[in-house]
Scaffold this active site. Structure first.
Site, PDB file in Angstrom:
ATOM      1  N   HIS A  27       0.058  -0.531 -13.548  1.00  6.76           N
ATOM      2  CA  HIS A  27       0.592  -1.578 -13.860  1.00  6.76           C
ATOM      3  C   HIS A  27       2.022  -1.127 -14.024  1.00  6.76           C
ATOM      4  O   HIS A  27       2.479  -0.223 -14.604  1.00  6.76           O
ATOM      5  CB  HIS A  27       0.172  -2.531 -15.085  1.00  6.76           C
ATOM      6  CG  HIS A  27       1.064  -3.592 -15.632  1.00  6.76           C
ATOM      7  ND1 HIS A  27       0.357  -4.826 -14.771  1.00  6.76           N
ATOM      8  CD2 HIS A  27       1.936  -3.926 -16.198  1.00  6.76           C
ATOM      9  CE1 HIS A  27       1.317  -5.582 -15.251  1.00  6.76           C
ATOM     10  NE2 HIS A  27       2.196  -5.300 -16.147  1.00  6.76           N
ATOM     11  N   GLY A  69       0.619  -1.423   0.105  1.00  6.00           N
ATOM     12  CA  GLY A  69      -0.109  -0.080   0.170  1.00  6.00           C
ATOM     13  C   GLY A  69       0.912   1.434  -0.144  1.00  6.00           C
ATOM     14  O   GLY A  69       0.405   2.366   0.360  1.00  6.00           O
ATOM     15  N   SER A  70       2.032   1.073  -0.452  1.00  3.62           N
ATOM     16  CA  SER A  70       2.877   2.517  -0.504  1.00  3.62           C
ATOM     17  C   SER A  70       2.093   3.427  -1.419  1.00  3.62           C
ATOM     18  O   SER A  70       2.319   4.666  -1.271  1.00  3.62           O
ATOM     19  CB  SER A  70       4.320   2.218  -0.800  1.00  3.62           C
ATOM     20  OG  SER A  70       4.598   1.842  -2.058  1.00  3.62           O
ATOM     21  N   ASN A  71       1.511   3.008  -2.646  1.00  2.71           N
ATOM     22  CA  ASN A  71       0.841   3.855  -3.383  1.00  2.71           C
ATOM     23  C   ASN A  71      -0.324   4.326  -2.933  1.00  2.71           C
ATOM     24  O   ASN A  71      -0.481   5.607  -2.866  1.00  2.71           O
ATOM     25  CB  ASN A  71       0.367   3.284  -4.726  1.00  2.71           C
ATOM     26  CG  ASN A  71       1.561   3.068  -5.739  1.00  2.71           C
ATOM     27  OD1 ASN A  71       1.899   4.074  -6.148  1.00  2.71           O
ATOM     28  ND2 ASN A  71       2.286   1.993  -5.913  1.00  2.71           N
ATOM     29  N   GLU A  85       5.751   5.829 -10.063  1.00  3.98           N
ATOM     30  CA  GLU A  85       4.488   5.618  -9.720  1.00  3.98           C
ATOM     31  C   GLU A  85       3.954   6.658  -8.508  1.00  3.98           C
ATOM     32  O   GLU A  85       2.826   7.507  -8.827  1.00  3.98           O
ATOM     33  CB  GLU A  85       4.110   4.188  -8.947  1.00  3.98           C
ATOM     34  CG  GLU A  85       4.404   3.084 -10.003  1.00  3.98           C
ATOM     35  CD  GLU A  85       3.971   1.738  -9.230  1.00  3.98           C
ATOM     36  OE1 GLU A  85       3.406   0.953  -9.975  1.00  3.98           O
ATOM     37  OE2 GLU A  85       4.088   1.528  -8.061  1.00  3.98           O
TER      38      GLU A  85
END
Ligand code: GAR
Length: 194
Positions: A109, A17-19, A179
């Site tokens: 992705h 869950g770093s994004n 990202e």
């Protein structure tokens, strides 16, 4: 800051869950975007700890609820999202969700689609394949979700150069950096366009 009426975003994640954390922090300073909730299919995912720390609502569902029933669909209808964002989410999205939220589900992705996409291509599996093929570049693809893994229309791609010295871990790190830089901005632009 891009100006538009208040929008609601629901995030899906399966792992670290770093994004998710990066997206939540980005929109903290932007009151026109509410992260309504984070949904996960892994009850021990680190993303749940992050949501506790970030004070964000998080819900766990199992595969049956997601793929075989309307459970998750009903929860989503209640959350009323303007955009559903898969941020490191690994299950295939069922038709019932795609039909109910047309052009409102996007995925990130960790490679330059159409290369290195499809079933089984996620996280370090992608970076290992990129390394094995001695690619000179890799990157990210943000795309709409359709009924096939990683095949929906591409919204945004960004690239990073690779050298033979890059390891699977360093490739992952370079891709994560892309990202963090691009994903929140692309989400914001999509919300502004609605
Ligand atoms: C991200 O690199 C994302 O692109 C990838 O999983 C990672 C999750 O990292 N997604 C896929 O591979 C989907 N096929 P995070 O949990 O630290 O955000």
């Amino acid at each position: 800051m891009v100006a538009f009426p208040t929008k609601r975003v629901v995030l899906f994640a399966s792992g670290s869950g770093s994004n998710v954390e990066n997206i939540v922090r980005y929109f903290r300073d932007r009151p026109n975007v509410t992260i309504a909730a984070v949904l996960t299919n892994k009850r021990d995912a680190k993303v749940l700890e992050r949501c506790d720390t970030l004070n964000i609502s998080a819900l766990y569902f199992n595969k049956t609820a997601f793929s075989q029933t309307d459970c998750v669909l009903e929860v989503l209808k209640g959350l009323d999202p303007d955009l559903i964002v898969l941020a490191g989410f690994l299950l295939k999205v069922p038709q019932r969700l795609i039909r109910n939220f047309p052009d409102k589900i996007i995925n990130i992705h960790p490679a330059l689609l159409p290369k290195y996409g499809g079933k089984g291509m996620y996280g370090s599996h992608v970076h290992r394949a990129v390394k094995q093929n001695c690619e000179k570049e890799t990157g990210i693809s943000i795309h709409f979700v359709n009924e096939n893994y990683d095949e929906g229309a591409i919204i945004h791609q960004a690239k990073t150069a690779l050298s033979p010295e890059d390891s699977v871990a360093s490739i992952a790190q370079k891709v994560h950096q892309l990202e963090y830089e691009h994903f929140p901005k692309v989400i914001e632009q999509l919300l502004a366009r609605q």
